[in-house]
Design an enzyme around this catalytic site. Structure first.
Site, PDB file in Angstrom:
ATOM      1  N   CYS A  91       0.811  -1.223   0.000  1.00  0.00           N
ATOM      2  CA  CYS A  91       0.000   0.000   0.000  1.00  0.00           C
ATOM      3  C   CYS A  91       0.843   1.273   0.000  1.00  0.00           C
ATOM      4  CB  CYS A  91      -0.923   0.019   1.211  1.00  0.00           C
ATOM      5  SG  CYS A  91      -1.851  -1.497   1.453  1.00  0.00           S
ATOM      6  N   HIS A 343      -8.887   3.081  -2.752  1.00  0.00           N
ATOM      7  CA  HIS A 343      -7.479   2.853  -2.402  1.00  0.00           C
ATOM      8  C   HIS A 343      -6.831   1.980  -3.483  1.00  0.00           C
ATOM      9  CE1 HIS A 343      -3.880   1.730  -0.388  1.00  0.00           C
ATOM     10  NE2 HIS A 343      -4.355   0.831   0.457  1.00  0.00           N
ATOM     11  N   CYS A 373      -0.965   2.796   6.429  1.00  0.00           N
ATOM     12  CA  CYS A 373      -0.619   1.441   6.847  1.00  0.00           C
ATOM     13  C   CYS A 373      -0.272   0.611   5.621  1.00  0.00           C
ATOM     14  CB  CYS A 373      -1.767   0.809   7.627  1.00  0.00           C
ATOM     15  SG  CYS A 373      -3.291   0.584   6.689  1.00  0.00           S
TER      16      CYS A 373
END
Length: 387
Positions: A91, A343, A373
């Protein structure tokens, strides 16, 4: 030590991954259009001086495989003399791209970089081809590879209720919708060609995934999706699945000034940190603490914060333990976050940083933090300073 600065930053609109506006647009195209956009917006820059293109992408297979950074840069017409590399910190991939460019500049290994990231989650699903080593189960909890369950665990550990999560998600959609209506995304969104529901070619100028009709009542009707029996995390309090890309022009400060280019922000400090994979969403806390210490500031010195909203159950514990619960409305995700915008994994780090810099300009702020995160237990953080 030389200073790394952000000269420009843009992103695509966020398209829905299921039958969305970018269903017929490849990830390389989304990336290449932004690369070209940065050059068009900054004509003082000679493309022949670009040292490297650093591009974040998580699922590096199918159209996103075989070094998408190079494929996209060639599509964009960037001179072949520039390098190109695709990076993967899950991520945090495109924030990792920011960090790699900044470190190169600070150590004299180049002065001009195009960085960014992409993820077309409609074409290359998040779990495509995933094959974890069976031995990992000896070192981490089995649920560590299941992001929704890690959010459930983190939320339970911190006493985060279903109602708190729903309220946080409603806020995300409301804030993102208001930012759209009021034109606060206009400076960061770079229009990309896509297709409407009827298949007609259109210029996409707005995010497709925001749901302004979201309410506490509509979210309350959703069932927990990851732990149906005892859970609190629903699809409505999780980041949306979306397709998108983001990009930045990162330069050595004196070089940018010599060319008369704008200095939109300076990179003040950077950090990564690890945490228990079973509560991977906690990573922003130790990463932020490191970044603040390196910048010589405290969390109270920050004017604006972008915290990636992987899940409401993940974001709220981070806000709580960073001591920010009392300033959420004034400082955190003021234009909404990933629950509303989505995302796209490799895109998000540079996306939240782009949104942060635009917010800092809008509010005439000095210091901002972007943090997120990372799956399997990491966090990444960057402190930006307007100069």
């Amino acid at each position: 030590m030389k200073q790394a600065v952000i000269v420009d930053c843009i992103r695509t609109p966020m398209g829905r991954s299921k039958a969305g506006v970018f269903r017929n647009v490849r990830a390389e195209t989304l990336s290449a259009e932004l690369m070209k956009g940065l050059l068009l917006r900054n004509p003082q820059l000679d493309p022949n001086t670009i040292e490297d293109v650093i591009w974040g992408c998580v699922q590096q297979t199918l159209e996103q495989g075989f070094n998408i950074a190079r494929n996209a840069s060639l599509l964009a017409g960037i001179p072949k003399t520039a390098g190109a590399v695709t990076v993967n910190r899950l991520c945090g991939s495109s924030m990792e791209a920011i960090h790699q460019a900044a470190r190169a500049i600070m150590t004299g290994m180049g002065d001009t970089f195009i960085i960014g990231g992409v993820e077309h989650m409609g074409h290359v699903p998040m779990n495509h081809g995933v094959d974890f080593h069976p031995g990992l189960a000896n070192n981490v909890a089995k649920a560590s590879g299941m992001m929704g369950l890690t959010a459930e665990m983190l939320g339970k550990l911190h006493g985060i209720t279903r109602e708190q999560q729903d309220a946080f998600a409603v806020r995300s959609h409301q804030r993102a919708h208001a930012a759209t209506v009021e034109g606060r995304f206009a400076k960061e969104i770079y229009g990309i060609e896509g297709h409407d529901a009827n298949g007609a070619l259109i210029k996409v100028l707005h995010d497709e995934v925001i749901r302004p009709e979201t309410s506490m009542e509509s979210l309350a009707a959703l069932r927990p999706v990851f732990d149906p029996a005892n859970g609190t995390v629903t699809a409505g309090t999780s980041s949306a699945l979306s397709d998108g890309a983001s990009a930045m022009l990162v330069m050595e400060e004196s070089k940018a000034r010599a060319l008369g280019l704008p200095i939109r922000a300076r990179i003040r400090s950077m950090a990564v940190a690890g945490c228990d994979a079973a509560i991977m969403g906690y990573g922003p806390v130790p990463a932020t603490q490191k970044a603040l210490a390196r910048a010589g500031i405290t969390v109270n010195d920050l004017d604006v914060i972008e915290l990636n909203e992987a899940f409401a159950a993940q974001s709220l514990p981070c806000v709580k333990d960073l001591g920010l619960l009392d300033v959420v409305e004034d400082k955190i995700n003021l234009n909404g976050g990933a629950i509303a915008l989505g995302h796209p994994l490799g895109c998000s780090g540079a996306r939240i940083s782009t949104t942060l810099i635009n917010l800092m300009e809008h509010k005439d702020a000095t210091l901002g933090l972007a943090t997120m995160c990372i799956g399997l237990g990491q966090g990444i953080a960057t402190v930006f300073e307007r100069v």
